[in-house]
Motif scaffolding. Structure first.
Motif, short mmCIF file in Angstrom:
data_model
loop_
_atom_site.label_atom_id
_atom_site.label_comp_id
_atom_site.label_asym_id
_atom_site.label_seq_id
_atom_site.Cartn_x
_atom_site.Cartn_y
_atom_site.Cartn_z
N THR A 76 25.13 76.77 12.52
CA THR A 76 24.54 76.85 11.19
C THR A 76 24.94 78.14 10.50
N LEU A 77 25.31 78.01 9.21
CA LEU A 77 25.74 79.14 8.39
C LEU A 77 25.09 79.03 7.02
N THR A 78 25.06 80.13 6.31
CA THR A 78 24.61 80.14 4.92
C THR A 78 25.81 79.87 4.02
N GLY A 79 25.62 78.96 3.07
CA GLY A 79 26.68 78.63 2.13
C GLY A 79 26.46 79.26 0.77
N ASP A 80 27.30 78.89 -0.18
CA ASP A 80 27.14 79.38 -1.55
C ASP A 80 26.49 78.30 -2.42
N HIS A 81 26.50 78.53 -3.75
CA HIS A 81 25.77 77.65 -4.67
C HIS A 81 26.35 76.24 -4.74
N ASN A 82 27.53 76.01 -4.19
CA ASN A 82 28.11 74.66 -4.19
C ASN A 82 27.72 73.84 -2.97
N THR A 83 26.93 74.41 -2.10
CA THR A 83 26.49 73.69 -0.90
C THR A 83 25.74 72.41 -1.28
N GLY A 84 26.13 71.31 -0.68
CA GLY A 84 25.48 70.03 -0.95
C GLY A 84 25.94 69.35 -2.22
N ASN A 85 26.85 69.94 -2.95
CA ASN A 85 27.34 69.37 -4.21
C ASN A 85 28.62 68.58 -3.94
N PRO A 86 28.60 67.26 -4.14
CA PRO A 86 29.79 66.45 -3.84
C PRO A 86 30.93 66.69 -4.81
N HIS A 87 30.66 67.37 -5.92
CA HIS A 87 31.69 67.57 -6.93
C HIS A 87 32.29 68.97 -6.90
N ALA A 88 31.95 69.76 -5.92
CA ALA A 88 32.48 71.12 -5.80
C ALA A 88 32.65 71.46 -4.32
N THR A 89 33.47 72.45 -4.04
CA THR A 89 33.75 72.86 -2.67
C THR A 89 32.98 74.13 -2.32
N PRO A 90 32.09 74.06 -1.36
CA PRO A 90 31.34 75.27 -0.98
C PRO A 90 32.14 76.16 -0.04
N ILE B 18 29.51 72.35 10.90
CA ILE B 18 28.68 73.40 10.32
C ILE B 18 27.50 72.80 9.56
N PHE B 19 26.28 73.20 9.94
CA PHE B 19 25.10 72.89 9.14
C PHE B 19 24.98 74.01 8.12
N LEU B 20 25.43 73.73 6.89
CA LEU B 20 25.51 74.73 5.83
C LEU B 20 24.28 74.63 4.96
N THR C 196 10.71 76.41 -4.15
CA THR C 196 11.96 76.82 -3.52
C THR C 196 12.68 75.55 -3.09
N VAL C 197 13.98 75.50 -3.30
CA VAL C 197 14.77 74.32 -2.94
C VAL C 197 15.91 74.74 -2.02
N TRP C 198 16.05 74.04 -0.91
CA TRP C 198 17.16 74.24 0.00
C TRP C 198 18.16 73.10 -0.17
N HIS C 199 19.41 73.43 -0.39
CA HIS C 199 20.50 72.47 -0.42
C HIS C 199 21.29 72.61 0.88
N SER C 200 21.77 71.50 1.39
CA SER C 200 22.45 71.57 2.69
C SER C 200 23.45 70.44 2.85
N GLU C 201 24.28 70.59 3.85
CA GLU C 201 25.22 69.54 4.25
C GLU C 201 25.64 69.81 5.69
N LEU C 202 26.10 68.78 6.34
CA LEU C 202 26.67 68.90 7.69
C LEU C 202 28.14 68.56 7.55
N SER C 203 29.02 69.56 7.77
CA SER C 203 30.42 69.39 7.40
C SER C 203 31.36 69.95 8.46
N LEU C 204 32.56 69.38 8.50
CA LEU C 204 33.59 69.77 9.45
C LEU C 204 34.59 70.67 8.74
N PRO C 205 34.67 71.95 9.12
CA PRO C 205 35.46 72.90 8.33
C PRO C 205 36.93 72.94 8.71
N HIS C 206 37.75 73.30 7.71
CA HIS C 206 39.09 73.77 8.01
C HIS C 206 38.95 75.14 8.68
#
Length: 221
Positions: free
Chosen positions: A92-106, A153-155, A167-177
Motif C-alpha cells: 500500500t502506498l499514498t497516491g496523488d489527486h488522480n488516484t481512482g480517476n479512470p480518466h487520469a494517470t496517478p 499496489i493498493f493506492l 473526508t473522502v478517500w479515493h483508492s485503486e488496486l493497480s499493477l505498476p510499471h
C-alpha cells in the motif's frame, strides 16, 4: 493485458480474481483514517501520514488474512501481504489527486527508494534474480524468486473537506510499471478503480486541552 476501461460495477469480480474483496479495502481505508486522527499537535509533523499508513497496512493484512487466508511478508524492508501460493502480493502506498480517476494517470506521492524500485522492477531485471522473500509467519513455505511474485499496489488518496464536514478517500488496486530512476511510478499495466469512501469529519471541542483523549468514531463496515 491492459484493462483501463472504467468498470464501476465490475470491481467486485476483478478483486475476486486477485484473491481479495471490497470489504478488505474499505476496512483498510477506514482504519487508516482512524490512525491519522489519532495524531495531535504534539506529535511530529509526519505523524498523521505515518499513522494512516500503519493502520491502513494493518487493516489490509488482517482482513486479507481473515477473509482470504493470506499471510504477512517482509522483503527488502517493505511490508506486504501475500497469497498462500506465494505468487501475488499487495503493497500500500499514498497516491496523488488522480488516484481512482479512470480518466487520469496517478503517481505515487513519495518517491520509492532503491529497495522500492527493486521490489517493483519487472521480471527481466537481473538484479532481482535469486532474492528470496522473508515471510513473517511461523514455519513459512519456501518461496520462489521475486521474479515469480507479482506485486500490486493498493493506492490511496485523502481529500479533507471541513467546510462540508467530511473526508473522502479515493483508492485503486493497480499493477505498476517499474518506477523510474527517481522512484516515481509513471504508468500502470492494469488498474481496478474502487468506490470513494466518505467518512464524517470530527469536530473537536474548543478547550485548552485540545483533542487529546477525545474518542473518534469511525464507522467500520
Amino acid at each position: 493485458m491492459l484493462n483501463l476501461a472504467f468498470e464501476p460495477d465490475g470491481y467486485h469480480e476483478r478483486l475476486a480474481r486477485l484473491g481479495t474483496s471490497w470489504p478488505v479495502m474499505d476496512k483498510a481505508l477506514r482504519m487508516g483514517e482512524a490512525g491519522l486522527r489519532r495524531a495531535t499537535g504534539d506529535h511530529g509533523k509526519s505523524a498523521p501520514g505515518w499513522y494512516a499508513y500503519q493502520e491502513r497496512l494493518a487493516g489490509l493484512r488482517s482482513e486479507q488474512k481473515a477473509r482470504h487466508g493470506w499471510g504477512n511478508a517482509y522483503h527488502l524492508q517493505i511490508d506486504l501481504t501475500i497469497n498462500p501460493e506465494r505468487t501475488l502480493a499487495f503493497q500500500t502506498l499514498t497516491g496523488d489527486h488522480n488516484t481512482g480517476n479512470p480518466h487520469a494517470t496517478p503517481h505515487n506521492k513519495h518517491p520509492r527508494g532503491p529497495n522500492g524500485r527493486l521490489l517493483l522492477a519487472d521480471g527481466r531485471e537481473a538484479d532481482q534474480l535469486s532474492l528470496p522473500i522473508e515471510v513473517s509467519e511461523p514455519d513459512p513455505m519456501e518461496l520462489a524468486d521475486l521474479d515469480d511474485v507479482q506485486v500490486w499496489i493498493f493506492l490511496a488518496y485523502r481529500i479533507h473537506e471541513p467546510s462540508r464536514g467530511r473526508t473522502v478517500w479515493h483508492s485503486e488496486l493497480s499493477l505498476p510499471h517499474p518506477p523510474d530512476k527517481r522512484g516515481r511510478i509513471l504508468n500502470w499495466y492494469d488498474r481496478i478503480y474502487l468506490p470513494p469512501v466518505e467518512i464524517d469529519a470530527v469536530i473537536f471541542p474548543e478547550d485548552d486541552e485540545g483533542p487529546d483523549g477525545v474518542d473518534i468514531p469511525i464507522d467500520f463496515r
